[in-house]
Design a protein around this motif. Sequence first.
Motif, short mmCIF file in Angstrom:
data_model
loop_
_atom_site.label_atom_id
_atom_site.label_comp_id
_atom_site.label_asym_id
_atom_site.label_seq_id
_atom_site.Cartn_x
_atom_site.Cartn_y
_atom_site.Cartn_z
N ARG A 894 0.82 -1.22 0.00
CA ARG A 894 0.00 0.00 0.00
C ARG A 894 0.85 1.25 0.00
O ARG A 894 0.35 2.35 -0.26
N PHE A 912 0.50 -1.19 -9.71
CA PHE A 912 1.05 -0.17 -8.83
C PHE A 912 0.90 1.23 -9.40
O PHE A 912 1.53 2.16 -8.91
N ARG A 917 -3.52 1.35 -7.73
CA ARG A 917 -3.39 1.35 -6.27
C ARG A 917 -4.71 1.68 -5.60
O ARG A 917 -5.06 1.13 -4.56
#
Length: 1438
Positions: A894, A912, A917
């Motif tokens: 994260r 990513f 995300r």
Amino acid sequence: MEDIKQGDGNSAQSAATTAQHSDFSSMHARPTVADLSGENHFAQVARKNWLNSTKTPKVRPLVVKEELWDELEKSGFAYSSLLVLENLQLLERYLWQGFTEDASNHHLLLLALMVNVKRRENLASWEHFTSKPEDFSIFFRRILSMTVDPSHPTEIRTHLISFIIGAFQSLDSGIVRKECAPLVSISMWLNLHSDSARQELFEQEPKLRKAWRASSKRFESGDDELKARLRFERSWLYTLIIDFFDRLYNSSRDTAKDNLAYCERFIELLTDLQSQLPTRRYVNSLLRDLNVLPAIKLSPMYTDEDNGLFRDLFNLLRHFTYFPIQDQTGRQLSKLEYDQEHYAALAKLQRVGYAAFNEKLTLLALAHYGSVGNREELEGHLRSLDDPELVELCSLMGLRTEYPKSSFLVRDRPFFTEVLVSVHERRPTFKDAIREMRILPTERILYEGTFLRNESYTGSRPLAIPKLNLQYLTMGDFLWRSFILYRCESFYGIRKDMEDVAKRMQPRGKGVNSKFTGFSRMAVPISKPAIVDVAPSRVGEDHPAHVRAEVILDVSRLQFPVRKEWESLKPDDIVFLLAVEGLEDVEMRNGHHEEQNTGEELGLRKLRCASVVQVQDENGRPLRELAHANGPPPRARQRRLILHLDAKQYKDDMDRVAQGRPDVYENINLIVRRRGRENNFHSILDSIRRLTLSDIPAPTWLQDVFLGYGDPASATYNRLPNRLKSIDFRDTFLDWQHLIESLPGKSIEPHEDLQSSFGPPYVVSFPAAEPEAMPVRPSKKRRRDQVEVAQPVHESLHVSTYKPPNTGPYPGDAPKLNRVRFTPAQIEAITSGTQPGLTVVVGPPGTGKTDVATQIISNIYHDFPDQRTLLVAHSNQALNQLFQKIVALDIDERHLLRLGHGEEELETEASFSKHGRVESFLERREWYLAEVDRLAKNFGAPGAHGSTCETADYFNLVYVKPAWTGYWDNVQSPDSSVEQIVVEFPFKHYFANAPQPLFPPNASREEILDIVRGCYRHVEKIFAELEDIRPFEILRNPRDKANYLLIKEARIIAMTSTHAAMRRQEIASLGFHYDNVIMEEAAQITEIENFIPLALQNPQDGELPLKRIVLCGDHLQNSPIIQNLAFRQYANLEQSLFLRLVRLGVPTIMLDQQGRARPSIATLYKWRYPKLGNLPNVLSSRAFQLANPGLRYPYQFINVPDYKGKGEVEPTPHFIQNLGEAEYAVALFMYMRLLGYPASKVSILTTYAGQRALIKDVLGHRCKGNRLFGLPRIVATVDKYQGEQNDYIILSLVRTRSIGYLRDIRRLTVALSRARLGLYILGRRSVFESCFELKPAFDVLLSRPDKLSLVTDELFGETTRTEDQDADIATMEGVEHLGKYVYEMTNAKVEQLKAGGKKGNVQLAVEDVKMDGVGVDEDEDEGEREDEVFVKDDEVVE
């Protein structure tokens, strides 16, 4: 093209075009093998006198004079002849080895000429002189005296000035710096016109008095020899300037050309001296005192309309002379300080003028500063004075009025008026100039004389562009130079692309009758754009806020891939609107016509830029991606482009229309796009301009090092006050022995509470940095040959440990640990990178730069949880490799973010990117909320606790925390038993799905408590992550979610240097903040792209709040790729910050053990890295010990003769091919495939894009679709393959006539270091074996036979032969022989398959051949094959 023909541009254009055609052959025709080994006069002299000599040759003056100098003089010192002599190693093997203090002048001049040639060829020059520093000093002094000797011809003195320019650009060389420094010292102020002028300078900087007294004392106390030397040093530049004045004002028709060339070079020298602070400090005062700029401006040479380059050089010198900087301290003046300084000068003029001539200058004294600072008005005031009064006013103002009587400088009324006006007029600063510069080109800008001269650069004349060198005056100066050069390079690329499109489109006719008979996928004919909206100007601006236009594209005839490219235009993409006309027929001359290569000759009349707003369909609806399951969509007829025109240019165009000029937009008939990788110039230029105007500083601890001043080591951690006293290395060390091995020379002392050795993790405490004592000034009586030996510092390190916290009972809770056994050099780099400050890591091929960077990131992430780190690399490929290794470490996903389009190529399960995300956060939200529901069941709590992050937080506060607090208070009591701890555990039902038993039956109380703590950490993590996810639950706009992720959540953010430059303003305006920058491939990134990632945030308290900068790279491999020769060689735009820091002497950490290649292959490039060793794996691994099946040697140079009577060919400029080597490379690949080598383990590399295209065509003809062969992993150029590797490399060098740009050792280093197990080089032996720079590598290569040696009866995976073991050899005599051998093997294999041969062999033969197409490098796309050269069937060997 009326705009181009106006003013100075047309003559410059024609002159540049003529120069380009006449000088191209001299610059690009490199010496051939025949020139160096045939009957060439210089080749014969070389063989006779030095090439064939085994001893140090004795220099014969007659040979130097008659056989070398006189022959060069006959050719007018032709550059081609000088190149031949340089290639024959005249400097290294003859002139310098035989140099003595009695050497003749011709000997010295030849040495200087050879140094000039090496500089133009970007080759090492000064290193050859380091063996004899005393002789170099003698040589340099004699050259200096020759520069002021009027008996030498002007042409020779011009070459000597070029030599001096090269010296002042190489102050990183100790022997050069020693000779140059005295020439620009304070002693030159003796030539100022009066003592009062000196005193005024001393009052501005009092400490200069001490330096002046020391200089005077040294002169007075010296003997006659020293006095003569000092007298020459302090008068050298003054003498040159006076001589320069004479050439400006006293040039006859016979000497004008030579004098112009000399004066251009001399202005280049003055500009170089003014553009670096150490040389500027005293030079600037002398130039101003001598009124150099007024003298140049009024000279006949300046006013000659044909001397456009001379005027441009003058403007550049004027820019640096008046640059707003304090010369002694190097501090850039603010606008307020600059204005105050100017006003003080005006006030002095008013006071002095009124006091001396109160009747005539009363109006001047009463005028306001704006009037006095205006050139025209000030000249009007001065007209009231007669000539003697004007001279008197100059004297009263402290300006020089007297010059040597012999000088030809015209000292008349215009001269003294110009002297006064130039000092007092209001001049725009560099910021004012850059603010007005256009970053969207027009045809007038693209065809300015300056741009055309840059393109026709041959090295014979200077250019009026700034250079990037060791040092900069200020940050503003660095950014200004970068902006100018990047703008020039971008516009050069645009002009080439526009001319290419115009040539392909083949326009016919003029005006409304024009049409196009050709095709380019990058262009579409259009009707004139429709202007649909002109927005009112914003406050403070005089141009429209925006000008919206609509363009209709006829896409009915476009193939689907081309149409899709046009439909894929994104908002803010720049497109080009052209007005193109056909040309009249050109009559034939001598059987051919001159190739058309300029816009005017190709019919390009007008060019305007626009940014894309939206792409619409034919009905005016925004175009959206539509899913077409059954192939391409139905054919469309039209697409509508909504554009924003360049508003400033539109206003100018409309003003011209109002004056009765034609409307540009009426004649627009072509729209052109560029490929995305090349078309980001606008956003990058805008970023650089904003930085230039913003006065953005570097971090305080980096500022001086970045600019090139002060102590180069001052930014390293051991010089900084905030260095860390201890570092938690976590999983960096694998065990105690690894710790001991990694810190050689240091004593490791365990913490007093610990045993002599223990396991990781290790916390290392460093001794406190002792305050640096003032250096003791050495006695002047100390002998010069006494050398002080530095005593080794014994350092004692204290090591402690701790028990890592239990992270939970699930396997996924276990941390991912490092498995790399880092070397001592890697540990040093990791330590320095974890500490604050600047770390420069030099990583030779295969030494693990990426592993080091990854571990530094991991250490920072865990040791400094409040800090954020920015990762930058030149290419998406390198960035993705780094990112994949980061993902494999114990870093929470994260906290990772990857910006830019390269994220699509990232080989990881999770996405990513920003939006990826955000989606991941929302997916994890669902999983964690489900876990909250499980916890609610554990407690039997009614209600929907897992519905939102908010309800989960409420549940945690009401149920989980109170239960845990009560439980933990109870079990901490000494009276609680193990059984009680287990029975009362409040989460036993929740952890029922964990690996059982949760509490081992024989565990101790401490172990049970540790498990309990681990379980609660797992629960805590759930609610902590839900707290982080909560903003994404609240925010509704996807853009807001993505921006929140960037500025708040992500702790490790990765992007390419190009993305950083493009999005700098957008990212900084969001309030983005970061503490650390880690840059991979730092030596491949231009200096401005090195800097912008440091400035992606707004300054805090007047400086950038960076704590760490880590640069990883290798300056001995390829540099940034710059297309234009002028910007690459003259302006040094290919210089990276990494290379400049190395040149400045900033401490570097060299990784010294490679784990990529066989030790034998590593010897080919080990000479570039003297300390490079081998990791244990390449010494002990079976794969590195066994020989390559079917091949006698692990590496071999294979001489490829002419094939069908041809060697290299060049169907178009720089598109070089060699069919013989292409056939050989493919035949060798086929042979390896027949032995069972996996195709994915073989790469074919070449040094030219033309050869890459040819090899791919041969592969397509011979191998594609054939299950026996398939295609190799990739066919790429060497430049594009840097950073990559493969087990087996086939390398084609292509060149057969001359060595070309392969003489660059950096490119050869990359080529030789890509292979792990096998390297087979195809080339022409006679071209490479005599090259001095490449000799260490080719001596090793050519120690083996140069015909391919095969070993019979071996298959891949079955051989047991070692690398050094002999075997039966079959020698291939040439490509035809190898082709026949492979043909027979193929037939035998086919027969074997038909007969049902062994299954194992069949499997080896057809392994991994199910490939759709050959791999290509990342810069190739569909549009690149417009110029493909295909191999005809009858040209392929059977």
